[in-house]
Motif scaffolding. Sequence first.
Motif, PDB file in Angstrom:
ATOM      1  N   ASP A 193       0.830  -1.196   0.000  1.00  0.00           N
ATOM      2  CA  ASP A 193       0.000   0.000   0.000  1.00  0.00           C
ATOM      3  C   ASP A 193       0.875   1.261   0.000  1.00  0.00           C
ATOM      4  OD1 ASP A 193      -2.935   1.120   0.852  1.00  0.00           O
ATOM      5  OD2 ASP A 193      -1.366   2.213   1.919  1.00  0.00           O
ATOM      6  N   PHE A 194       1.948   1.249   0.795  1.00  0.00           N
ATOM      7  CA  PHE A 194       2.834   2.413   0.879  1.00  0.00           C
ATOM      8  C   PHE A 194       3.456   2.728  -0.485  1.00  0.00           C
ATOM      9  CE2 PHE A 194       6.597   4.858   1.777  1.00  0.00           C
ATOM     10  CZ  PHE A 194       6.328   5.574   2.925  1.00  0.00           C
ATOM     11  N   ARG A 195       3.922   1.689  -1.139  1.00  0.00           N
ATOM     12  CA  ARG A 195       4.577   1.919  -2.435  1.00  0.00           C
ATOM     13  C   ARG A 195       3.594   2.493  -3.454  1.00  0.00           C
ATOM     14  NH1 ARG A 195       9.875  -0.099  -5.302  1.00  0.00           N
ATOM     15  NH2 ARG A 195       9.602   1.231  -7.112  1.00  0.00           N
ATOM     16  N   LYS A 196       2.337   2.040  -3.368  1.00  0.00           N
ATOM     17  CA  LYS A 196       1.342   2.582  -4.304  1.00  0.00           C
ATOM     18  C   LYS A 196       1.072   4.055  -4.039  1.00  0.00           C
ATOM     19  CE  LYS A 196      -1.147  -1.626  -4.758  1.00  0.00           C
ATOM     20  NZ  LYS A 196      -1.917  -2.182  -3.644  1.00  0.00           N
ATOM     21  N   ARG A 197       0.963   4.409  -2.770  1.00  0.00           N
ATOM     22  CA  ARG A 197       0.651   5.796  -2.424  1.00  0.00           C
ATOM     23  C   ARG A 197       1.824   6.744  -2.656  1.00  0.00           C
ATOM     24  NH1 ARG A 197      -3.942   6.218   1.012  1.00  0.00           N
ATOM     25  NH2 ARG A 197      -4.636   4.166   1.703  1.00  0.00           N
ATOM     26  N   ARG A 200      -5.094 -12.088   0.381  1.00  0.00           N
ATOM     27  CA  ARG A 200      -5.910 -11.288   1.290  1.00  0.00           C
ATOM     28  C   ARG A 200      -5.780  -9.816   0.949  1.00  0.00           C
ATOM     29  NH1 ARG A 200      -5.044 -11.845   7.730  1.00  0.00           N
ATOM     30  NH2 ARG A 200      -3.405 -10.341   7.460  1.00  0.00           N
ATOM     31  N   PRO A 201      -6.900  -9.086   0.906  1.00  0.00           N
ATOM     32  CA  PRO A 201      -6.808  -7.644   0.667  1.00  0.00           C
ATOM     33  C   PRO A 201      -5.987  -6.979   1.775  1.00  0.00           C
ATOM     34  CG  PRO A 201      -9.101  -8.391   0.605  1.00  0.00           C
ATOM     35  CD  PRO A 201      -8.281  -9.539   1.109  1.00  0.00           C
ATOM     36  N   ALA A 202      -5.372  -5.861   1.447  1.00  0.00           N
ATOM     37  CA  ALA A 202      -4.584  -5.134   2.443  1.00  0.00           C
ATOM     38  C   ALA A 202      -5.490  -4.687   3.587  1.00  0.00           C
ATOM     39  CB  ALA A 202      -3.928  -3.923   1.787  1.00  0.00           C
ATOM     40  N   LEU A 203      -5.013  -4.845   4.802  1.00  0.00           N
ATOM     41  CA  LEU A 203      -5.785  -4.464   5.979  1.00  0.00           C
ATOM     42  C   LEU A 203      -5.461  -3.027   6.367  1.00  0.00           C
ATOM     43  CD1 LEU A 203      -5.304  -7.696   8.133  1.00  0.00           C
ATOM     44  CD2 LEU A 203      -6.992  -7.222   6.353  1.00  0.00           C
TER      45      LEU A 203
END
Lengths: 249, 249, 249, 249, 249, 249
Positions: free
Chosen positions: B205-209, C137-140
């Motif tokens: 998630d961090f890399r995407k943001r 699993r989707p990111a939490l």
Amino acid sequence: MYLQLSTWQEVDAYLEQSKAVLIPIGSTEQHGPNGFVGTDALCPEIMARGVEEATGCLVAPTLSIGMAQHHLGFSGSITLRPTTLIAVVCDVVNSLAKHGFERFYFLNGHGGNVATVTAAFSELYAEASLGKADPDRPALRCRLKNWWENEAVQRISRQRFGAAEGGHATCSEVSLTFYGYPQHQKNAAMSPEIAPTGPIYDSSDFRKRYPDGRMGSNPSLASAEVGKELFDGAVPALAADFRAFADAP
Amino acid sequence: MYLQLSTWQEVDAYLEQSKAVLIPIGSTEQHGPNGFVGTDALCPEIMARGVEEATGCLVAPTLSIGMAQHHLGFSGSITLRPTTLIAVVCDVVNSLAKHGFERFYFLNGHGGNVATVTAAFSELYAEASLGKADPDRPALRCRLKNWWENEAVQRISRQRFGAAEGGHATCSEVSLTFYGYPQHQKNAAMSPEIAPTGPIYDSSDFRKRYPDGRMGSNPSLASAEVGKELFDGAVPALAADFRAFADAP
Amino acid sequence: MYLQLSTWQEVDAYLEQSKAVLIPIGSTEQHGPNGFVGTDALCPEIMARGVEEATGCLVAPTLSIGMAQHHLGFSGSITLRPTTLIAVVCDVVNSLAKHGFERFYFLNGHGGNVATVTAAFSELYAEASLGKADPDRPALRCRLKNWWENEAVQRISRQRFGAAEGGHATCSEVSLTFYGYPQHQKNAAMSPEIAPTGPIYDSSDFRKRYPDGRMGSNPSLASAEVGKELFDGAVPALAADFRAFADAP
Amino acid sequence: MYLQLSTWQEVDAYLEQSKAVLIPIGSTEQHGPNGFVGTDALCPEIMARGVEEATGCLVAPTLSIGMAQHHLGFSGSITLRPTTLIAVVCDVVNSLAKHGFERFYFLNGHGGNVATVTAAFSELYAEASLGKADPDRPALRCRLKNWWENEAVQRISRQRFGAAEGGHATCSEVSLTFYGYPQHQKNAAMSPEIAPTGPIYDSSDFRKRYPDGRMGSNPSLASAEVGKELFDGAVPALAADFRAFADAP
Amino acid sequence: MYLQLSTWQEVDAYLEQSKAVLIPIGSTEQHGPNGFVGTDALCPEIMARGVEEATGCLVAPTLSIGMAQHHLGFSGSITLRPTTLIAVVCDVVNSLAKHGFERFYFLNGHGGNVATVTAAFSELYAEASLGKADPDRPALRCRLKNWWENEAVQRISRQRFGAAEGGHATCSEVSLTFYGYPQHQKNAAMSPEIAPTGPIYDSSDFRKRYPDGRMGSNPSLASAEVGKELFDGAVPALAADFRAFADAP
Amino acid sequence: MYLQLSTWQEVDAYLEQSKAVLIPIGSTEQHGPNGFVGTDALCPEIMARGVEEATGCLVAPTLSIGMAQHHLGFSGSITLRPTTLIAVVCDVVNSLAKHGFERFYFLNGHGGNVATVTAAFSELYAEASLGKADPDRPALRCRLKNWWENEAVQRISRQRFGAAEGGHATCSEVSLTFYGYPQHQKNAAMSPEIAPTGPIYDSSDFRKRYPDGRMGSNPSLASAEVGKELFDGAVPALAADFRAFADAP
């Protein structure tokens, strides 16, 4: 190339040519009347500089605190419990493996780390062997190499110090740190000249057996000059060993 | 006084005048296109040198690897899991407490460490509170201090960088490392000029943001000159804070 | 909708419209002469009722025991060690994630939980970041929200209690529990009127510094009336915050 | 007397007359088509109210989340891993022992907790037996009591439900929660009328064997009326059992 | 077929016909004045020989050390903490599951193991239920069977020993070991003839309640002859139970 | 004297003359085409019988399962993770130390145990060094001794097997188990005659490098006769080593 002074893009570029990384690992513990508390961390760090210059390898930050429970009777000594050190080694390797590193060369400065770090490698491999690691990840390979385990160091030590080399607070390791940090050299009389030898149990037993912290050594013989000799002698051997590990099929 | 370059007898002597020790703690993680992977470890280490000069305090070896799970999408980043870092902090403090140290000042360079190191302090205190620590041991006191938490750094950052300071790979921290390691300064174009801001979850998630690793900053504004300003401004504040902690009744 | 009073089929139906769950988390610890031992668990539980009414969100059972090692000098206080609380939070989130929940909103009533619960989130994320979580699993996403962190509570507290609000056994939290449990209100004289302030270390140090358990407060000013004000003021803010977290892209 | 609604001074006063505390412990897990997810936590909580009224004992907050790994195939179910639950039980008991409590009566609502909580007691005792507990602490005694283990419940269940009582989502436990929370009663057709029986392994196996979550029961027979009968029948037995444990020499 | 005396190729061949393995598990703890410290490990090992002869099942090496914290007041007793034993059981099962074993039959000789080993099974299953096990691995099934839980042993014990059978250092278990190791039979006077009964807490409490280690038994009645009766009676029942577990659909 | 076949009163009597105990420790893992899976546990167990006869020492039950993660690619192999084995060794030693044992001699049959068991000793000592052990307990001493580390075994192996001895599934260890269990001897053709040598990483890498499980050996040369020679040669050396350890001041 030093990880601490590189950007992530530079690490990406490094990974295109090598999957191997060098990780100095040491200890923070008493080294007798004239040895630095940091001796076992500084020695592999100094040697790593030579290996980096010779091979261009990526050098991770030094793991300065190791397994040194037996030295806790002397001020300044710090230990990780073996189970803590195992967790640290696993986390470090698993982190770097995420980026594509596959070969982990721990350049070690402390005999007391050998068993625990070796056990940590097994803990890591066991994740794969028990089916707990990502099945798509390439097999990891770890190696622990003591900086003094090569012909040059053995020869120089024998020639320069003979029986006074000892087993802890050795003349060689003190010499190497005096070479690395000449402005911090200490003088201290040693009594007896050569320290006693014996087994290692817990820290209060250790302090009784080895009252000034040395085991079998007379590090008043240490010098920056011999430190340089050791450095010049060991670096080619260590560099070759690193390359062999990095390039093995 | 540096633990790594001292003998155990010198540490004994130090303990006669002070029970306080300064422990730099950082992280090894990506810092965008021109920041060092070691930024968060180097910054408190640099500041610690100033505090040592000002106060004569004992400086332990830097804990270079912290809690940086969110950066694992970028090469070179290393994390300890929070439970591992808690074990490390407990072992380090319990080791030094064995020698008589009672006050542990962690000079921190990484926001991501704050929660975990604070939890580690509670884990340590809980040993005493639950009756698992040696009842004869004096009560321990720990303090986590971020190097940027003082009026000088806040002011200089605002003046020099304003809204471009950001939250990760900040102009200030990059400047401070450029001051400490001027020969390693990097140039890199930033696009967009100011990086996006937002929350932190896991590493993918961090890399995407935050595709180049920065959060809210434009560290192309960083310079060794401002780094020196920050150092000169912060050291007196940090030294005073250390002294207040060490001397509190 | 309350998890404890729902069937699994009702939870299935909820999951078709929302992946977010609200989990009240508190502590069981002394709150001075007139505060309930359960104050920090009861407050978020009370607020959760308001948020549930406003949003229809699913409310999990309250995690009533938190990190309260510093209160163990006072009878009735219970702590989880930080490492235990981390394990609890990870197990709770991983269980609910199995069913498809993706967003975990911890409504918190205890300042002493903040560091440890935040570290627990990182421990959770690290499973994914280190490749140990199910890759499908989707990111939490987890969020810790203190019930008092909103403009309404800050304003009412300032107006009603001013400097007597304090830091532990605050007028506001005692008021809120008096509102929730009016029949259990206690009267107790406070001496001194306003309790001392200072740092937090282990439990025997805490008891010495804060002999009746309060920090900086005069909770004899607390009342169910102000408790209702706080409830009415905070619920819309907390409901909005929950919705924003649940609905964020 | 409820810990959550008492002050620490009231707990101090309680300790002058009793060293025993009652801790309801349950689980958060599916209970079939008409049972609450919270059934196993609500049942001992309801019974604890009766025991408290009968004996004046101190009631700790309910430990609502237990060992329920086998239910994770049904939405809303939450488990602690056994090792986590062991840590929780140890921390809770060690905390309360700090204040002088010596006898810990866990009133249990979940068969799946029995093994793990019993193991936790051994983990606690082992601290003393291995010399890791404060040697000055009085010996601790723990007891796990299932609310349904008494003649009254067995008799009423047999009379009212016979073979339809079952092993999970039983008629009795559903009845007891309907008595406690009448406004939340659910209706649901059961097909087949009586659920299958068999062993318990992991959660996907469980879901295959017991498609709607029941084991051997037909809880459509449950009613608040029988719930009241069960409550009235069991409370005297449980109160006597608590007193016997608290007062044993 | 005994694992310790087989080659891996022989194990491969066994796996083509069965996925079940028998694992004797016991304890190393005092058994009163005439019982062996190894009684609880030797009994299931002896019974396993009979089951192996009857079924041809694969027998793993005996896990000789179990959960015996309450016996630590008597010399020679060894315990694993429950959390250690859980880790051992998980590692053993996960290792064998790697090879294709799916059914794990623990033939148990120690009542004190039941809770912990049962909790260990849940810890194992929870890995799958929480998504931490290899999703391609077949579901595992574990069973704990006490060797004395069958009609034959109950009947023979009742006939031969009646009320003198007892709960620890029972006549039956001592008899079985005398049958297995006749040359090591001990004679010892028992005073009182029948030992007291009562609850189990920690080891110093245990030693006070049961001064010679027995609970409720008079094992001076034990004999190798009855041991043979027990063996001959129990083996068919245990063999049938193993087969039923191994062959269940 | 065998712990498993002794009463606690006999152990008490033993403790009046000796504080030392011998603990065989091995592994359960493939040993090539003709070696038993139990080879590494059986060898120290066999040698322990000789040492017991020579010295009268107390022999604890064999720890049959060790650290063998690299063998998990071959059916029947079982590993404890290093952290599990550390916990086991600590619990065993701490239990026996409760009774007054002070010297723990681990007679080892598996090279793969050395690092982990050595780390376990440090974990144990660290409890004392960090102040977590009972301060009244005498200092503990542990020793790991491989049965093949003596002149006799080295000599016989060299004479009988030369370069065919190898590193895993060695001719010597297979011979010793054939001597111990002659009726279970296996025949198997070896191809190639002498197995390859190389490093050890995880289990799938191991299986690729060493397809039939041997490393560097040709155990078709093994025989019960040489096994007897090894036993007769090694026992006096091991007995002397045990006595020296037990009697050291």
